[in-house]
Design a protein around this motif. Structure first.
Motif, PDB file in Angstrom:
ATOM      1  N   MET A   4       0.850  -1.193   0.000  1.00 21.03           N
ATOM      2  CA  MET A   4       0.000   0.000   0.000  1.00 21.03           C
ATOM      3  C   MET A   4       0.880   1.236   0.000  1.00 21.03           C
ATOM      4  O   MET A   4       1.827   1.331   0.784  1.00 21.03           O
ATOM      5  N   PRO A   5       0.595   2.196  -0.867  1.00 15.73           N
ATOM      6  CA  PRO A   5       1.395   3.433  -0.854  1.00 15.73           C
ATOM      7  C   PRO A   5       1.324   4.117   0.512  1.00 15.73           C
ATOM      8  O   PRO A   5       0.233   4.363   1.042  1.00 15.73           O
ATOM      9  N   GLU A   6       2.483   4.383   1.086  1.00 12.80           N
ATOM     10  CA  GLU A   6       2.549   5.074   2.365  1.00 12.80           C
ATOM     11  C   GLU A   6       3.158   6.454   2.131  1.00 12.80           C
ATOM     12  O   GLU A   6       3.305   6.889   0.989  1.00 12.80           O
ATOM     13  N   LEU A   7       3.489   7.144   3.195  1.00 11.88           N
ATOM     14  CA  LEU A   7       3.947   8.528   3.068  1.00 11.88           C
ATOM     15  C   LEU A   7       5.020   8.718   1.997  1.00 11.88           C
ATOM     16  O   LEU A   7       4.877   9.600   1.136  1.00 11.88           O
ATOM     17  N   PRO A   8       6.108   7.939   1.984  1.00  7.98           N
ATOM     18  CA  PRO A   8       7.155   8.187   0.977  1.00  7.98           C
ATOM     19  C   PRO A   8       6.685   7.979  -0.454  1.00  7.98           C
ATOM     20  O   PRO A   8       7.073   8.728  -1.361  1.00  7.98           O
ATOM     21  N   GLU A   9       5.858   6.945  -0.663  1.00  7.21           N
ATOM     22  CA  GLU A   9       5.357   6.690  -2.010  1.00  7.21           C
ATOM     23  C   GLU A   9       4.447   7.826  -2.477  1.00  7.21           C
ATOM     24  O   GLU A   9       4.541   8.292  -3.624  1.00  7.21           O
ATOM     25  N   VAL A  10       3.564   8.286  -1.595  1.00 10.61           N
ATOM     26  CA  VAL A  10       2.641   9.356  -1.976  1.00 10.61           C
ATOM     27  C   VAL A  10       3.406  10.670  -2.166  1.00 10.61           C
ATOM     28  O   VAL A  10       3.041  11.491  -3.005  1.00 10.61           O
ATOM     29  N   HIS A  11       4.478  10.848  -1.416  1.00 12.59           N
ATOM     30  CA  HIS A  11       5.337  12.010  -1.662  1.00 12.59           C
ATOM     31  C   HIS A  11       5.881  11.962  -3.094  1.00 12.59           C
ATOM     32  O   HIS A  11       5.926  12.985  -3.787  1.00 12.59           O
ATOM     33  N   GLY A  12       6.279  10.775  -3.523  1.00 14.35           N
ATOM     34  CA  GLY A  12       6.762  10.619  -4.899  1.00 14.35           C
ATOM     35  C   GLY A  12       5.681  10.916  -5.918  1.00 14.35           C
ATOM     36  O   GLY A  12       5.946  11.531  -6.962  1.00 14.35           O
ATOM     37  N   TYR A  13       4.432  10.532  -5.615  1.00 18.76           N
ATOM     38  CA  TYR A  13       3.319  10.830  -6.516  1.00 18.76           C
ATOM     39  C   TYR A  13       3.092  12.341  -6.595  1.00 18.76           C
ATOM     40  O   TYR A  13       2.772  12.872  -7.668  1.00 18.76           O
ATOM     41  N   LYS A  14       3.238  12.996  -5.462  1.00 22.39           N
ATOM     42  CA  LYS A  14       3.096  14.458  -5.433  1.00 22.39           C
ATOM     43  C   LYS A  14       4.135  15.103  -6.346  1.00 22.39           C
ATOM     44  O   LYS A  14       3.810  15.981  -7.166  1.00 22.39           O
ATOM     45  N   VAL A  15       5.377  14.695  -6.227  1.00 22.58           N
ATOM     46  CA  VAL A  15       6.451  15.248  -7.049  1.00 22.58           C
ATOM     47  C   VAL A  15       6.168  14.973  -8.533  1.00 22.58           C
ATOM     48  O   VAL A  15       6.371  15.841  -9.389  1.00 22.58           O
TER      49      VAL A  15
END
Length: 260
Positions: free
Chosen positions: A1-12
């Motif tokens: 499951m996407p967690e904080l670091p993965e979603v940060h990457g999606y934001k970028v």
């Protein structure tokens, strides 16, 4: 499951591809992924542009030139995908925005646990849903305050998004491994030094994961993520990693390194 670091990457990723482009079309193949009727999303997004993204934990808020803010939650398998040729639409791209430049932003969601929502204000939504501040932004004092009334297992508490928004299962295991803390240690029994150790480990893991774009293979060799399976070898002690259930979640730890 996407967690904080993965979603940060999606934001970028979205910041670098999809902002400041007028939205000309919205296609949704499964309306169950929308928290409001499709027409509400069409009214809020068509003719508007995405202007800014804000991440709180696993939630990504996309501000627009209109009055509404789009929320993306990526569920178990969600991710964004920016592409040009319509034939390149990903198989599980159930929701797609089309921009005036001819490119598209797909919301991939294989297992369909992700969703979209529209809200008027980010802070109001954060409070209404009882989200803490983003775990990356939490101060030590805020973390201590969140733990002050908790009595149950520390692993279970770390997964509570009202305590540390963005921390998911692998991160919680990693935090406790780095802090040498047993996942069933009761929060009410933690010392000040132990709380600080957990907090410092959380910050270290977040920054390390973001630095490496959540690419686990590049994490330091002493990270549990490399051996996070039952029967694997603990980096520090050489004993076998064990698997238990805590709060209904599969939990991996080193019994000699993380003594109860």
């Amino acid at each position: 499951m996407p967690e904080l670091p993965e979603v940060h990457g999606y934001k970028v990723y979205i910041d670098s591809t999809s902002l400041h482009k007028k939205i000309t079309a919205l296609d949704c193949r499964d309306k169950r992924l929308l928290k409001k009727p499709l027409v509400d999303f069409e009214n809020a997004l068509l003719g508007e542009s995405l202007t800014e993204t804000v991440r709180i934990g696993k939630y990504l808020f996309l501000k627009t030139t209109g009055p509404k803010i789009l929320i993306m939650h990526f569920g178990m398998t969600g991710r964004p995908n920016y592409y040009k040729d319509p034939d390149d639409r990903p198989r599980f791209g159930h929701i797609v925005l089309t921009f005036e430049n001819g490119f598209h932003l797909a919301f991939e969601n294989k297992r369909k646990f992700g969703w979209w929502e529209l809200v008027d204000d980010i802070e109001d939504y954060r409070k209404e849903t009882n989200l803490s501040k983003d775990a990356r932004e939490l101060s030590l004092e805020e973390f201590k305050e969140a733990l002050a009334t908790r009595k149950t297992d520390i692993k279970k508490v770390l997964l509570d998004q009202s305590v540390s928004a963005g921390v998911g299962n692998w991160m919680a295991d990693e935090i406790l491994y780095q802090a040498q803390m047993h996942p069933k240690h009761k929060v009410k029994d933690l010392t000040e030094a132990q709380i600080k150790s957990i907090y410092d480990a959380m910050k270290h893991i977040i920054e390390t994961a973001i630095e490496h774009d959540a690419h686990y293979a590049d994490f330091p060799e002493d990270f549990l993520i490399h051996n996070r399976k039952e029967g694997a070898t603990c980096y520090h002690t050489g004993v076998e990693i064990e698997k238990i259930k805590v709060g209904g979640r599969s939990t991996y730890f080193s019994p000699k390194w993380q003594k109860l």
